[in-house]
Design an enzyme around this catalytic site. Structure first.
Site, PDB file in Angstrom:
ATOM      1  N   HIS A   1     -19.071  -2.344  21.101  1.00  0.00           N
ATOM      2  CA  HIS A   1     -20.483  -2.718  20.946  1.00  0.00           C
ATOM      3  C   HIS A   1     -21.378  -1.474  20.901  1.00  0.00           C
ATOM      4  O   HIS A   1     -22.531  -1.518  21.348  1.00  0.00           O
ATOM      5  CB  HIS A   1     -20.927  -3.704  22.026  1.00  0.00           C
ATOM      6  CG  HIS A   1     -20.341  -5.088  21.816  1.00  0.00           C
ATOM      7  ND1 HIS A   1     -20.912  -6.011  20.970  1.00  0.00           N
ATOM      8  CD2 HIS A   1     -19.213  -5.660  22.290  1.00  0.00           C
ATOM      9  CE1 HIS A   1     -20.175  -7.115  20.967  1.00  0.00           C
ATOM     10  NE2 HIS A   1     -19.136  -6.924  21.751  1.00  0.00           N
ATOM     11  N   THR A   2     -20.835  -0.399  20.409  1.00  0.00           N
ATOM     12  CA  THR A   2     -21.637   0.816  20.225  1.00  0.00           C
ATOM     13  C   THR A   2     -21.953   1.065  18.757  1.00  0.00           C
ATOM     14  O   THR A   2     -22.882   1.799  18.448  1.00  0.00           O
ATOM     15  CB  THR A   2     -20.894   2.052  20.773  1.00  0.00           C
ATOM     16  OG1 THR A   2     -19.551   2.004  20.278  1.00  0.00           O
ATOM     17  CG2 THR A   2     -20.868   2.079  22.283  1.00  0.00           C
ATOM     18  N   ASP A   3     -21.175   0.455  17.835  1.00  0.00           N
ATOM     19  CA  ASP A   3     -21.348   0.839  16.415  1.00  0.00           C
ATOM     20  C   ASP A   3     -22.737   0.472  15.893  1.00  0.00           C
ATOM     21  O   ASP A   3     -23.359   1.263  15.192  1.00  0.00           O
ATOM     22  CB  ASP A   3     -20.221   0.296  15.520  1.00  0.00           C
ATOM     23  CG  ASP A   3     -20.063  -1.212  15.467  1.00  0.00           C
ATOM     24  OD1 ASP A   3     -20.723  -1.923  16.269  1.00  0.00           O
ATOM     25  OD2 ASP A   3     -19.266  -1.687  14.620  1.00  0.00           O
TER      26      ASP A   3
ATOM     27  N   ALA B   1      -8.936 -13.210  16.384  1.00  0.00           N
ATOM     28  CA  ALA B   1      -8.305 -12.645  17.585  1.00  0.00           C
ATOM     29  C   ALA B   1      -8.908 -11.304  17.958  1.00  0.00           C
ATOM     30  O   ALA B   1      -8.401 -10.613  18.828  1.00  0.00           O
ATOM     31  CB  ALA B   1      -6.804 -12.503  17.368  1.00  0.00           C
TER      32      ALA B   1
ATOM     33  N   SER C   1     -11.313 -10.247   9.252  1.00  0.00           N
ATOM     34  CA  SER C   1     -12.305 -10.376   8.165  1.00  0.00           C
ATOM     35  C   SER C   1     -12.441  -9.059   7.421  1.00  0.00           C
ATOM     36  O   SER C   1     -12.469  -9.039   6.182  1.00  0.00           O
ATOM     37  CB  SER C   1     -13.688 -10.750   8.697  1.00  0.00           C
ATOM     38  OG  SER C   1     -13.605 -11.766   9.617  1.00  0.00           O
TER      39      SER C   1
ATOM     40  N   GLU D   1     -20.415  -8.599   4.441  1.00  0.00           N
ATOM     41  CA  GLU D   1     -20.367  -9.412   5.665  1.00  0.00           C
ATOM     42  C   GLU D   1     -21.781  -9.669   6.213  1.00  0.00           C
ATOM     43  O   GLU D   1     -22.105 -10.771   6.634  1.00  0.00           O
ATOM     44  CB  GLU D   1     -19.497  -8.719   6.716  1.00  0.00           C
ATOM     45  CG  GLU D   1     -19.394  -9.531   7.975  1.00  0.00           C
ATOM     46  CD  GLU D   1     -17.988  -9.650   8.549  1.00  0.00           C
ATOM     47  OE1 GLU D   1     -17.032  -9.129   7.952  1.00  0.00           O
ATOM     48  OE2 GLU D   1     -17.866 -10.282   9.604  1.00  0.00           O
TER      49      GLU D   1
ATOM     50  N   ASP E   1     -15.300  -1.947  11.887  1.00  0.00           N
ATOM     51  CA  ASP E   1     -14.079  -2.616  11.405  1.00  0.00           C
ATOM     52  C   ASP E   1     -13.804  -2.255   9.953  1.00  0.00           C
ATOM     53  O   ASP E   1     -12.662  -1.980   9.561  1.00  0.00           O
ATOM     54  CB  ASP E   1     -14.222  -4.136  11.552  1.00  0.00           C
ATOM     55  CG  ASP E   1     -14.414  -4.548  13.003  1.00  0.00           C
ATOM     56  OD1 ASP E   1     -14.259  -3.688  13.893  1.00  0.00           O
ATOM     57  OD2 ASP E   1     -14.735  -5.717  13.238  1.00  0.00           O
TER      58      ASP E   1
ATOM     59  N   TYR F   1     -23.145 -12.512  19.549  1.00  0.00           N
ATOM     60  CA  TYR F   1     -23.112 -11.155  18.978  1.00  0.00           C
ATOM     61  C   TYR F   1     -24.503 -10.764  18.485  1.00  0.00           C
ATOM     62  O   TYR F   1     -25.015  -9.692  18.817  1.00  0.00           O
ATOM     63  CB  TYR F   1     -22.104 -11.134  17.819  1.00  0.00           C
ATOM     64  CG  TYR F   1     -21.863  -9.765  17.240  1.00  0.00           C
ATOM     65  CD1 TYR F   1     -20.879  -8.934  17.757  1.00  0.00           C
ATOM     66  CD2 TYR F   1     -22.613  -9.301  16.161  1.00  0.00           C
ATOM     67  CE1 TYR F   1     -20.651  -7.678  17.229  1.00  0.00           C
ATOM     68  CE2 TYR F   1     -22.390  -8.046  15.623  1.00  0.00           C
ATOM     69  CZ  TYR F   1     -21.411  -7.242  16.161  1.00  0.00           C
ATOM     70  OH  TYR F   1     -21.191  -5.997  15.640  1.00  0.00           O
TER      71      TYR F   1
HETATM   72  C1  GLA Z   1     -16.955  -6.802  15.982  1.00  0.00           C
HETATM   73  C2  GLA Z   1     -17.849  -6.176  14.905  1.00  0.00           C
HETATM   74  C3  GLA Z   1     -17.876  -4.656  15.030  1.00  0.00           C
HETATM   75  C4  GLA Z   1     -18.190  -4.216  16.463  1.00  0.00           C
HETATM   76  C5  GLA Z   1     -17.326  -4.970  17.465  1.00  0.00           C
HETATM   77  C6  GLA Z   1     -17.720  -4.685  18.890  1.00  0.00           C
HETATM   78  O1  GLA Z   1     -15.619  -6.446  15.775  1.00  0.00           O
HETATM   79  O2  GLA Z   1     -17.387  -6.520  13.617  1.00  0.00           O
HETATM   80  O3  GLA Z   1     -18.812  -4.124  14.119  1.00  0.00           O
HETATM   81  O4  GLA Z   1     -19.555  -4.360  16.749  1.00  0.00           O
HETATM   82  O5  GLA Z   1     -17.370  -6.376  17.271  1.00  0.00           O
HETATM   83  O6  GLA Z   1     -17.492  -3.351  19.192  1.00  0.00           O
END
Ligand code: GLA
Length: 396
Positions: free
Chosen positions: A35-37, A122, A127, A159, A171, A220
């Site tokens: 949760h830093t991106d 998971a 995705s 996305e 991701d 989220y």
């Molecule tokens: C999901 C999102 C990513 C990231 C993570 C948490 O995977 O697709 O962009 O924010 O959650 O780190």
């Protein structure tokens, strides 16, 4: 049969010939930096040896005709008349087609079969793997240069704007740009990347709780909004720009104005960015004990401050942590269900899996799926034998 073999065999059955191309894009685990991106911060994911494959050939018209073996479903659409339909898997294909064209590239159609072994929902970025495999297919049939960061941004746009999930870049970037035997430090502001060799003597265990997330998209987006509110309070573009002393100096003011919850959300992001940079330093000096403690601390912060864990993830991470041979364990991805990651001494891997599975099942009644993952390369065209084609024309 591997997913690649299944895709090729089904292609032959449906289209009466061998595919002219096979593309592959991996899922990921994130070692640390959760949760830093979307806060312009740091992440340290690695692409894994589980992926989405597409066996395909180009079409003369501008249509895409695809079948997915994993969901047993078909889709067909024209590239000049893209429309949202059911919100299912085909939205990722259409979203990528839309985003590539929005960026000004001319693309051609293709027909193909999709198969994979990245479990859906998971937390292993299934995705993103589907998006990057789709982008790789379009690039290959259309003769587009393959530039991993550009394609990662295009897939993130698909996305965000087509599928409607406000995910960060992690991701898509790791699925595009992963490297064998390495994790990738990504600066999510500059998009600069640095491959970091995985430490020797340990394996990366992926621990699947078997529970699948629900309501994760709204939670989220809510976390994102909370982080943005905290950044506004500090008058900076993103929480990346706030240090822990700065946060603590204004903690009371922040709590009074925006509430205690926002303070804790900000504390997670600020400390997680610091932990990620500390983890790189620990990896570089081979300090597995320090690295493991950072993973444990990340989990606690995600559980208590960011509140995105869940009882299954907590149970599995703690079973892992207390099992011989484990250096540290934490939940990964968006959270609420899905997978955790653990760093395990190589010689303890077999006994670790059996003990953690038994501990978790005793605690929750759910069987866990535990696999050891190797760091794999990012999205690529593969040859029939399964090796990845790395010539410069393809992977610039
Ligand atoms: C999901 C999102 C990513 C990231 C993570 C948490 O995977 O697709 O962009 O924010 O959650 O780190």
């Amino acid at each position: 049969m591997t997913p690649q073999e299944r895709a090729v065999q089904e292609f032959q059955r449906r289209f009466g010939a061998a595919p002219s191309l096979i593309v592959r894009a991996p899922g990921r685990v994130n070692l640390i930096g959760e949760h830093t991106d979307y806060n312009d911060g740091f992440v340290l994911p690695m692409a894994i040896d589980r992926a989405i494959w597409i066996a395909l050939r180009a079409r003369d018209d501008r249509r895409v005709v695809a079948h997915t073996l994993d969901l047993d479903d078909n889709t067909e659409f024209a590239l000049e008349a893209l429309k949202h339909t059911d919100g299912g898997w085909s939205e990722y294909l259409k979203g990528v087609a839309w985003a590539i064209q929005e960026e000004g590239y001319a693309i051609g159609g293709w027909e193909g079969v999709v198969a994979g072994d990245v479990p859906i929902g998971a937390g292993l970025a299934s995705s993103a793997a589907l998006e990057l495999a789709t982008a790789r297919a379009f690039a290959a049939v259309s003769g587009l240069p393959w530039h991993p960061p550009t394609m990662a941004r295009i897939c993130q746009r698909a996305e965000n704007e087509w599928v409607g999930i406000r995910c960060g870049i992690m991701d898509q970037m790791i699925s595009a740009a992963g490297e064998a035997s390495h994790a990738l430090l990504i600066d999510c502001r500059s998009l600069q990347r640095r491959p970091v060799p995985l430490p020797s003597g340990v394996v990366v265990a992926v621990l699947d709780t078997g529970s699948r997330r629900s309501l994760v998209d709204s939670a989220y987006n809510e976390r994102r909004n909370q982080c943005e509110a905290a950044a506004r309070f500090f008058g900076v573009p993103a929480l990346r720009d706030v240090s822990l002393p700065e946060l603590e100096a204004r903690a009371d003011e922040l709590k009074n104005q925006l509430g205690e919850v926002i303070y804790r959300r900000a504390r997670h992001v600020v400390t997680e960015n610091a932990r990620t940079l500390d983890a790189i330093a620990a990896m570089e000096r081979g300090d597995l004990v320090a690295l493991g403690s950072l993973l444990d601390a990340s989990h606690i912060s995600l559980r208590d401050d960011f509140e995105v864990s869940g009882k299954e993830l907590d149970a599995l991470a703690s079973c892992a942590r207390w099992t011989d041979g484990c250096h540290g364990a934490r939940m990964i991805g968006a959270g609420f269900g899905g997978c955790a990651v653990a760093l395990v001494r190589t010689e303890a891997a077999a006994s670790f899996s059996a003990r953690v599975a038994a501990c978790y099942e005793a605690a929750t009644g759910i069987p866990a799926a535990i696999t050891m993952s190797r760091a794999a390369p990012g999205a690529a065209v593969v040859t029939r034998s399964g090796t990845i084609r790395t010539d410069d024309a393809i992977r610039r």
